[in-house]
Design a protein around this motif. Structure first.
Motif, PDB file in Angstrom:
ATOM      1  N   ILE A 206      -3.161 -16.035 -16.364  1.00  0.00           N
ATOM      2  CA  ILE A 206      -3.127 -15.198 -17.556  1.00  0.00           C
ATOM      3  C   ILE A 206      -3.158 -13.722 -17.158  1.00  0.00           C
ATOM      4  CG2 ILE A 206      -4.409 -14.480 -19.613  1.00  0.00           C
ATOM      5  CD1 ILE A 206      -5.359 -17.320 -19.929  1.00  0.00           C
ATOM      6  N   VAL A 207      -2.275 -12.955 -17.726  1.00  0.00           N
ATOM      7  CA  VAL A 207      -2.295 -11.499 -17.596  1.00  0.00           C
ATOM      8  C   VAL A 207      -2.526 -10.958 -18.995  1.00  0.00           C
ATOM      9  CG1 VAL A 207      -1.066  -9.426 -16.868  1.00  0.00           C
ATOM     10  CG2 VAL A 207      -0.724 -11.594 -15.632  1.00  0.00           C
ATOM     11  N   ALA A 208      -3.739 -10.506 -19.283  1.00  0.00           N
ATOM     12  CA  ALA A 208      -4.125 -10.125 -20.645  1.00  0.00           C
ATOM     13  C   ALA A 208      -3.329  -8.952 -21.185  1.00  0.00           C
ATOM     14  CB  ALA A 208      -5.620  -9.819 -20.705  1.00  0.00           C
ATOM     15  N   GLY A 209      -2.953  -8.018 -20.332  1.00  0.00           N
ATOM     16  CA  GLY A 209      -2.100  -6.904 -20.736  1.00  0.00           C
ATOM     17  C   GLY A 209      -2.619  -6.123 -21.923  1.00  0.00           C
ATOM     18  N   ALA A 210      -1.788  -5.991 -22.957  1.00  0.00           N
ATOM     19  CA  ALA A 210      -2.111  -5.171 -24.124  1.00  0.00           C
ATOM     20  C   ALA A 210      -3.351  -5.653 -24.869  1.00  0.00           C
ATOM     21  CB  ALA A 210      -0.915  -5.125 -25.072  1.00  0.00           C
ATOM     22  N   ASN A 211      -3.703  -6.928 -24.737  1.00  0.00           N
ATOM     23  CA  ASN A 211      -4.890  -7.432 -25.423  1.00  0.00           C
ATOM     24  C   ASN A 211      -6.140  -6.629 -25.079  1.00  0.00           C
ATOM     25  OD1 ASN A 211      -4.015  -9.947 -26.886  1.00  0.00           O
ATOM     26  ND2 ASN A 211      -3.332 -10.506 -24.835  1.00  0.00           N
ATOM     27  N   LEU A 212      -6.234  -6.185 -23.830  1.00  0.00           N
ATOM     28  CA  LEU A 212      -7.422  -5.452 -23.389  1.00  0.00           C
ATOM     29  C   LEU A 212      -7.429  -4.006 -23.866  1.00  0.00           C
ATOM     30  CD1 LEU A 212      -7.822  -6.820 -19.743  1.00  0.00           C
ATOM     31  CD2 LEU A 212      -8.877  -7.633 -21.865  1.00  0.00           C
ATOM     32  N   LEU A 213      -6.350  -3.558 -24.494  1.00  0.00           N
ATOM     33  CA  LEU A 213      -6.294  -2.189 -25.005  1.00  0.00           C
ATOM     34  C   LEU A 213      -6.629  -2.102 -26.495  1.00  0.00           C
ATOM     35  CD1 LEU A 213      -3.144  -0.732 -23.177  1.00  0.00           C
ATOM     36  CD2 LEU A 213      -5.548  -0.727 -22.458  1.00  0.00           C
ATOM     37  N   LEU A 214      -6.854  -3.259 -27.132  1.00  0.00           N
ATOM     38  CA  LEU A 214      -7.330  -3.221 -28.509  1.00  0.00           C
ATOM     39  C   LEU A 214      -8.721  -2.602 -28.491  1.00  0.00           C
ATOM     40  CD1 LEU A 214      -6.602  -4.207 -31.425  1.00  0.00           C
ATOM     41  CD2 LEU A 214      -8.023  -6.211 -30.939  1.00  0.00           C
ATOM     42  N   ASN A 215      -8.950  -1.560 -29.292  1.00  0.00           N
ATOM     43  CA  ASN A 215     -10.197  -0.807 -29.180  1.00  0.00           C
ATOM     44  C   ASN A 215     -10.839  -0.525 -30.536  1.00  0.00           C
ATOM     45  OD1 ASN A 215      -8.730   1.445 -30.265  1.00  0.00           O
ATOM     46  ND2 ASN A 215      -7.961   1.895 -28.215  1.00  0.00           N
ATOM     47  N   THR A 216     -11.965   0.166 -30.511  1.00  0.00           N
ATOM     48  CA  THR A 216     -12.708   0.444 -31.738  1.00  0.00           C
ATOM     49  C   THR A 216     -11.944   1.368 -32.676  1.00  0.00           C
ATOM     50  OG1 THR A 216     -13.892   2.220 -30.573  1.00  0.00           O
ATOM     51  CG2 THR A 216     -14.950   0.065 -30.650  1.00  0.00           C
ATOM     52  N   GLU A 217     -11.098   2.225 -32.126  1.00  0.00           N
ATOM     53  CA  GLU A 217     -10.284   3.080 -32.992  1.00  0.00           C
ATOM     54  C   GLU A 217      -9.317   2.237 -33.821  1.00  0.00           C
ATOM     55  OE1 GLU A 217      -6.960   6.664 -32.630  1.00  0.00           O
ATOM     56  OE2 GLU A 217      -8.352   6.314 -30.975  1.00  0.00           O
ATOM     57  N   ASP A 218      -8.742   1.213 -33.190  1.00  0.00           N
ATOM     58  CA  ASP A 218      -7.863   0.289 -33.919  1.00  0.00           C
ATOM     59  C   ASP A 218      -8.635  -0.429 -35.020  1.00  0.00           C
ATOM     60  OD1 ASP A 218      -5.716   0.878 -32.165  1.00  0.00           O
ATOM     61  OD2 ASP A 218      -6.464  -0.603 -30.726  1.00  0.00           O
ATOM     62  N   LEU A 219      -9.872  -0.816 -34.714  1.00  0.00           N
ATOM     63  CA  LEU A 219     -10.702  -1.505 -35.701  1.00  0.00           C
ATOM     64  C   LEU A 219     -11.020  -0.601 -36.881  1.00  0.00           C
ATOM     65  CD1 LEU A 219     -13.254  -3.531 -33.541  1.00  0.00           C
ATOM     66  CD2 LEU A 219     -11.107  -4.297 -34.560  1.00  0.00           C
ATOM     67  N   ARG A 220     -11.229   0.677 -36.605  1.00  0.00           N
ATOM     68  CA  ARG A 220     -11.527   1.604 -37.704  1.00  0.00           C
ATOM     69  C   ARG A 220     -10.337   1.698 -38.662  1.00  0.00           C
ATOM     70  NH1 ARG A 220     -14.645   4.423 -33.736  1.00  0.00           N
ATOM     71  NH2 ARG A 220     -12.830   5.616 -33.026  1.00  0.00           N
ATOM     72  N   THR A 239     -11.556  -7.267 -25.202  1.00  0.00           N
ATOM     73  CA  THR A 239     -12.787  -6.823 -24.538  1.00  0.00           C
ATOM     74  C   THR A 239     -14.014  -7.191 -25.379  1.00  0.00           C
ATOM     75  OG1 THR A 239     -12.794  -4.639 -25.587  1.00  0.00           O
ATOM     76  CG2 THR A 239     -11.581  -4.863 -23.517  1.00  0.00           C
ATOM     77  N   PRO A 240     -15.135  -7.548 -24.732  1.00  0.00           N
ATOM     78  CA  PRO A 240     -16.354  -7.883 -25.476  1.00  0.00           C
ATOM     79  C   PRO A 240     -16.794  -6.765 -26.412  1.00  0.00           C
ATOM     80  CG  PRO A 240     -16.567  -8.550 -23.191  1.00  0.00           C
ATOM     81  CD  PRO A 240     -15.303  -7.743 -23.277  1.00  0.00           C
ATOM     82  N   GLU A 241     -16.600  -5.524 -26.001  1.00  0.00           N
ATOM     83  CA  GLU A 241     -16.992  -4.393 -26.835  1.00  0.00           C
ATOM     84  C   GLU A 241     -16.237  -4.387 -28.158  1.00  0.00           C
ATOM     85  OE1 GLU A 241     -17.918  -3.792 -22.688  1.00  0.00           O
ATOM     86  OE2 GLU A 241     -15.976  -4.135 -23.684  1.00  0.00           O
ATOM     87  N   THR A 242     -14.963  -4.714 -28.088  1.00  0.00           N
ATOM     88  CA  THR A 242     -14.137  -4.747 -29.307  1.00  0.00           C
ATOM     89  C   THR A 242     -14.570  -5.884 -30.215  1.00  0.00           C
ATOM     90  OG1 THR A 242     -12.254  -3.767 -28.139  1.00  0.00           O
ATOM     91  CG2 THR A 242     -11.785  -4.941 -30.189  1.00  0.00           C
ATOM     92  N   SER A 243     -14.797  -7.066 -29.646  1.00  0.00           N
ATOM     93  CA  SER A 243     -15.242  -8.206 -30.454  1.00  0.00           C
ATOM     94  C   SER A 243     -16.597  -7.936 -31.090  1.00  0.00           C
ATOM     95  CB  SER A 243     -15.311  -9.469 -29.589  1.00  0.00           C
ATOM     96  OG  SER A 243     -14.024  -9.903 -29.231  1.00  0.00           O
ATOM     97  N   LEU A 244     -17.501  -7.312 -30.332  1.00  0.00           N
ATOM     98  CA  LEU A 244     -18.832  -7.016 -30.860  1.00  0.00           C
ATOM     99  C   LEU A 244     -18.747  -6.018 -32.011  1.00  0.00           C
ATOM    100  CD1 LEU A 244     -21.854  -7.560 -30.559  1.00  0.00           C
ATOM    101  CD2 LEU A 244     -21.962  -5.649 -28.945  1.00  0.00           C
ATOM    102  N   GLU A 245     -17.882  -5.031 -31.870  1.00  0.00           N
ATOM    103  CA  GLU A 245     -17.708  -4.044 -32.936  1.00  0.00           C
ATOM    104  C   GLU A 245     -17.129  -4.710 -34.188  1.00  0.00           C
ATOM    105  OE1 GLU A 245     -17.666  -0.499 -35.061  1.00  0.00           O
ATOM    106  OE2 GLU A 245     -18.688  -1.018 -33.182  1.00  0.00           O
ATOM    107  N   ALA A 246     -16.185  -5.632 -33.992  1.00  0.00           N
ATOM    108  CA  ALA A 246     -15.590  -6.341 -35.125  1.00  0.00           C
ATOM    109  C   ALA A 246     -16.640  -7.171 -35.849  1.00  0.00           C
ATOM    110  CB  ALA A 246     -14.449  -7.234 -34.647  1.00  0.00           C
ATOM    111  N   LEU A 247     -17.487  -7.873 -35.102  1.00  0.00           N
ATOM    112  CA  LEU A 247     -18.558  -8.670 -35.706  1.00  0.00           C
ATOM    113  C   LEU A 247     -19.543  -7.783 -36.456  1.00  0.00           C
ATOM    114  CD1 LEU A 247     -19.272 -11.190 -32.800  1.00  0.00           C
ATOM    115  CD2 LEU A 247     -18.438 -11.787 -35.078  1.00  0.00           C
ATOM    116  N   THR A 248     -19.884  -6.658 -35.857  1.00  0.00           N
ATOM    117  CA  THR A 248     -20.826  -5.724 -36.490  1.00  0.00           C
ATOM    118  C   THR A 248     -20.257  -5.196 -37.797  1.00  0.00           C
ATOM    119  OG1 THR A 248     -21.688  -5.061 -34.326  1.00  0.00           O
ATOM    120  CG2 THR A 248     -22.120  -3.583 -36.176  1.00  0.00           C
ATOM    121  N   MET A 249     -18.990  -4.820 -37.768  1.00  0.00           N
ATOM    122  CA  MET A 249     -18.322  -4.275 -38.950  1.00  0.00           C
ATOM    123  C   MET A 249     -18.288  -5.311 -40.075  1.00  0.00           C
ATOM    124  SD  MET A 249     -14.477  -2.654 -39.037  1.00  0.00           S
ATOM    125  CE  MET A 249     -14.885  -1.528 -37.701  1.00  0.00           C
TER     126      MET A 249
END
Length: 386
Positions: A206-220, A239-249
């Motif tokens: 697996i090469v995650a590529g663009a998946n790892l660039l999904l970020n909190t700015e996108d979530l906002r 990234t775990p940070e992105t998933s955690l932010e999504a759950l928090t939101m």
């Protein structure tokens, strides 16, 4: 104006006049019109905003006026008819359809080769079939939710490449909103190179590529969709940070959260448990998360109790051919739910979700079952689905 409005009701005629300049709201009021049915993709003259998305069968307008006679019309796509306020009362609003299920997660393009056996190191062998599929745990779960009847939206990131373009088109064809499907030039669309032999064993890179660039700015940018959903689903293929932010939101807005901790992380942030209304993992992931061996439904029950104690509201541990074990804060006694016995074609392959070849190749895979079981709680959470 489009012919659908011109040949419509008197209210539609009033709406047409409003766009052209003669309307009751011209001096500061508002006029509510009725929607009209027409073909998707067309945009009436004088309207602004996005054209209807693929599969849209209806549209509605809201026309406002000002003391200078300025006019604006908002085009809104929908899979159902939106009636608008026809009374002309100032400030009267209508509600647009929103996604009941929002998935924040991964999209992977799968390059699948079927061979009689797996190659040895440095060996080149012939395969007998090749196909490209659209997978990734996030997209798999989103499609399953859509096929269960829920209005869905996918928050993800793909590359600005042919794989990314194809992926967006496939999401649309599966009636999934792509408003928050982002494209980037900084990485390629995530890919998985998969080799499967006749016994169902495989090798996957697996090469995650663009998946790892999904970020909190996108979530906002997607915050409104997330906060208005009934259920938000995420995993760890971003990234775990992105998933955690999504759950928090989602949690802070009272949205039901469904979390799939895959691929598992031994030192998972404890906040993931407290923010998960439904925590769903397989036996291998349960072992990594709890340190307990999970080789039977009884073992799964013990691991599930550990996860429950960490703050989850509901825990589901999938066991492949053995079904799953679940328990909750309100029903803390583990319950084993068996599944129908089938012949496994591939024990781990879960990708290529939308191709016929993949459907034949993944009839009973454990990860496929996990992705499918991830959506079972939606039946309860989303009744009625609308």
């Amino acid at each position: 104006m489009a012919s659908g409005v011109e040949s419509g009701t008197i209210r539609s005629a009033l709406l047409r006049e409003a766009v052209q300049g003669d309307h009751p709201g011209k001096n500061g009021g508002q006029l509510g019109g009725w929607g009209y049915f027409g073909q998707s993709g067309g945009r009436p003259a004088g309207a602004s905003g996005r054209p209807a998305s693929l599969g849209s069968v209806g549209a509605a307008f809201l026309v406002t006026g000002s003391d200078k006679g300025q006019r604006s019309a908002f085009w809104l796509e929908s899979t159902s008819f939106f009636a608008m306020a026809a009374s002309g009362e100032p400030g009267r609003q209508w509600q647009e359809e929103v996604a009941a299920v929002v998935v924040v997660g991964s999209c992977m393009t799968d390059l699948v080769s079927l061979t009689s056996r797996l190659p040895k190191t440095g060996e080149t062998i012939h395969g007998h079939k090749f196909f490209i599929g659209f997978g990734g745990k996030g997209a798999n779960q989103c499609v399953q939710a859509a096929r269960l009847g829920a209005k869905t939206s996918m928050v993800c990131k793909v590359g600005k490449d042919s794989f990314g373009n194809d992926y967006i088109e496939n999401l649309k064809q599966n009636d999934i909103s792509t408003e928050f499907t982002y494209q980037t030039q900084d990485a390629a669309t995530g890919t998985a190179s998969i080799i499967v032999n006749n016994e169902g064993q495989n090798i996957i890179i697996i090469v995650a590529g663009a998946n790892l660039l999904l970020n909190t700015e996108d979530l906002r940018e997607a915050a409104k969709a997330i906060s208005r959903a009934k259920v938000m689903i995420c995993q760890l293929e971003v990234t775990p940070e992105t998933s955690l932010e999504a759950l928090t939101m989602a949690h802070s807005n009272g949205v039901k959260t469904l979390f799939n901790p895959a691929p598992a992380i031994a030192d998972l942030d404890p906040r993931f448990y407290a923010l998960s209304d439904v925590f769903c993992c397989n036996e291998t992931e349960a072992e990594i998360l709890t340190g307990l061996t999970v080789s039977s439904p009884a073992d799964a029950g013990k691991a599930a109790q550990v996860l429950l104690e960490r703050g989850c509201q509901v825990v589901i541990i999938t066991l492949g051919a053995e079904g799953c074990v679940m328990l909750s804060q309100t029903e803390p006694v583990p319950k084993h739910i068996p599944t129908e016995k089938v012949k496994a074609v591939d024990t781990t392959y879960s990708r290529g979700l939308w191709s016929q070849e993949a459907s034949e190749a993944r009839s009973s895979s454990k990860d496929w079952m996990l992705d499918k079981l991830m959506c079972l709680p939606l039946v309860h959470l989303l009744v009625p689905i609308s």
